[in-house]
Design an enzyme around this catalytic site. Structure first.
Site, PDB file in Angstrom:
ATOM      1  N   SER A 145       0.817  -1.204   0.000  1.00  9.32           N
ATOM      2  CA  SER A 145       0.000   0.000   0.000  1.00  9.32           C
ATOM      3  C   SER A 145       0.862   1.270   0.000  1.00  9.32           C
ATOM      4  O   SER A 145       1.489   1.583  -1.001  1.00  9.32           O
ATOM      5  CB  SER A 145      -0.954  -0.048   1.194  1.00  9.32           C
ATOM      6  OG  SER A 145      -1.945   0.941   1.093  1.00  9.32           O
ATOM      7  N   ASP A 203       9.833   5.402 -10.533  1.00 12.12           N
ATOM      8  CA  ASP A 203       9.402   5.992 -11.799  1.00 12.12           C
ATOM      9  C   ASP A 203      10.188   7.242 -12.152  1.00 12.12           C
ATOM     10  O   ASP A 203      10.442   7.509 -13.333  1.00 12.12           O
ATOM     11  CB  ASP A 203       7.908   6.335 -11.732  1.00 12.12           C
ATOM     12  CG  ASP A 203       7.026   5.149 -12.074  1.00 12.12           C
ATOM     13  OD1 ASP A 203       7.551   4.023 -12.213  1.00 12.12           O
ATOM     14  OD2 ASP A 203       5.791   5.339 -12.195  1.00 12.12           O
ATOM     15  N   LYS A 239      -0.992  -4.203  -3.261  1.00  9.54           N
ATOM     16  CA  LYS A 239      -2.276  -3.592  -2.893  1.00  9.54           C
ATOM     17  C   LYS A 239      -2.356  -2.209  -3.528  1.00  9.54           C
ATOM     18  O   LYS A 239      -1.722  -1.266  -3.063  1.00  9.54           O
ATOM     19  CB  LYS A 239      -2.430  -3.487  -1.382  1.00  9.54           C
ATOM     20  CG  LYS A 239      -3.745  -2.841  -0.961  1.00  9.54           C
ATOM     21  CD  LYS A 239      -3.826  -2.684   0.545  1.00  9.54           C
ATOM     22  CE  LYS A 239      -5.130  -1.974   0.940  1.00  9.54           C
ATOM     23  NZ  LYS A 239      -5.171  -0.564   0.479  1.00  9.54           N
TER      24      LYS A 239
END
Length: 458
Positions: A310, A321, A335
């Site tokens: 999460s 990224d 999740k």
């Protein structure tokens, strides 16, 4: 036909009001030609009303005719829980006592064992024991199945009920029955509850390279991280760190705003951190970094494993990224959904899944998790996430978008970084991912002509 008793007639009226506005709108349009979409909506509303009337009628029959007087609260709560059991595993109803405990979680202190659990089919499994808690000291591991708690079988038990049984005043004894791969039969482990005070951030210094463990994302986690980084700079003689290992292993997540704040700490201004997308464009947001309190651009390694879930995956995905960090470890839990918590009038609570979240490059980590740049198992000779349960193992979980990628990712896993140079400071560590991370960072920023430093601040 038996008449509905007064309480259930009132309950039905209240339930009908929930859908009232859309029904009223349909009646408003009834005089003219109704667009196909609205006609379909009205048909669904009518079907919902009929089902709600059936629900209320069953409640009335039970209340008036059951062989013993039923507990009204248990009937209603049970009906709500049954309804939510048709949805994803993270949408749950919490009676008042369970909801109170859930609110305590985010403050970082409660009485219990220190264990994160999930429901896998009709079993309760360990997602991760929290570091330096009774559960971790007793040797519980990710993937362990909780067969029983204090002699009561957990088969079919709700996660909230299991958590409630394990929590309580410090000093109390809880008997867990554990099944683990390799056990010929379940084993009983007696654990004494303690005050679980989660210091969410802890750190150490290794030759000018920081190691900061973020255990979960509670209120003020980002503040604690800033203080710990400043403390490590003090141990480093006031000089900037040569690098940082941000350790998110076995971090089950927590508060979204703290995940955003921690990500923001390592990113320059106005970069996307995470976006959320709900149904029909609702609950769609994008969080971006702010151009203040940003750490210097020293190299960063983020450690992850199957217990990183999460909020941890939001941080790992954002830094990966943007090329701000190298990820080392094993694939994360997976999740990728957002829950909102709603407090109800009677003190109970509803945790409702309202959106999926996406990394800055638009990746959904739901079911597949975040794949590290370099795979290093937690134990020497181990396999990536060997026994640990993941989101994909949970009953009724959301399927990943573009699920073909879930299969293809397994073939793209890369082993440890090549040409690592052994480093005396890390040589004695029994933690393979941390050892690799420190050697990797030292290779990027090794000071020339300086003897290796000793580890400090642990």
């Amino acid at each position: 036909m038996t008449r509905l008793s007064q309480p259930w007639r009132a309950a039905l009226a209240a339930l009908l009001l929930v859908s009232g506005p859309s029904a009223a709108q349909e009646k408003k349009d009834a005089g003219g030609s109704r667009p196909p979409g609205k006609a379909e909506r009205a048909e669904k509303d009518d079907a919902t009303y009929r089902q709600l009337e059936t629900f209320a009628r069953v409640l009335s029959y039970v209340e008036n005719n059951y062989v013993e007087p039923p507990d009204r609260e248990r009937l209603v709560y049970g009906a709500i829980q049954g309804m939510l059991d048709t949805l994803d595993p993270h949408t749950v109803f919490m009676p008042p006592d369970v909801f109170r405990e859930m609110k305590i979680d985010t403050s970082g202190e409660w009485g219990g064992l220190g264990i994160e659990i999930a429901r896998k089919n009709d079993r309760i499994v360990v997602v991760a024991p929290i570091d330096d808690t009774p559960a971790a000291r007793a040797g519980l591991k990710a993937g362990d199945e909780l067969v029983g708690i204090d002699g009561e079988s957990t088969r079919g038990m709700d996660v909230g009920r299991a958590m409630q049984k394990m929590r309580g005043p410090a000093g109390g004894r809880v008997l867990l029955t554990i099944q683990r791969q390799g056990f010929t039969a379940p084993r009983e482990i007696a654990i004494i509850r303690d005050h679980i005070r989660i210091v969410s951030v802890e750190g150490a210094l290794y030759g000018g390279i920081g190691h900061v463990k973020v255990k979960n994302f509670q209120e003020r986690t980002d503040q604690y991280l800033r203080k710990e980084l400043d403390r490590l700079r003090g141990l480093n003689g006031g000089k900037e760190l040569r690098g940082l290992v941000l350790d998110l292993r076995n971090n089950p997540g927590g508060l979204l705003d703290q995940a955003v704040a921690v990500s923001d700490r390592f990113l320059p201004g106005n970069l996307p951190i995470v976006s959320t997308r709900g149904r029909d464009g609702r609950n769609s947001t994008e969080e971006r970094s702010k151009d203040r309190d940003t750490e210097k651009n020293y190299p960063v390694v983020v450690l992850v494993n199957a217990g990183s879930a999460s909020a941890s995956e939001i941080v790992a995905g954002a830094l990966q990224d943007h090329g701000r960090a190298t990820l080392i470890g094993t694939p994360t839990f997976g999740k990728g959904s957002v829950q909102t918590v709603i407090e109800l009038e009677d003190g109970s609570g509803l945790k409702l899944t309202i959106a999926r979240y996406y990394t800055p490059k638009g990746r959904s980590i739901q079911e597949r998790g975040i794949t590290p740049d370099y795979v290093v198992p937690d134990e020497a000779g181990g396999k990536p996430g060997r026994e640990a349960p993941r989101e994909k193992d949970l009953q009724r979980h959301f399927r990943a978008e573009g699920s073909d990628e879930t299969v293809s990712q397994a073939s793209t896993l890369k082993g440890p970084p090549e040409n690592l140079v052994p480093w005396d400071v890390a040589a004695q560590l029994k933690d393979p991912p941390l050892k690799v991370a420190l050697e990797y960072l030292n290779g990027l920023s090794a000071p020339s002509g300086r003897p290796p430093a000793r580890a400090e601040g642990r």
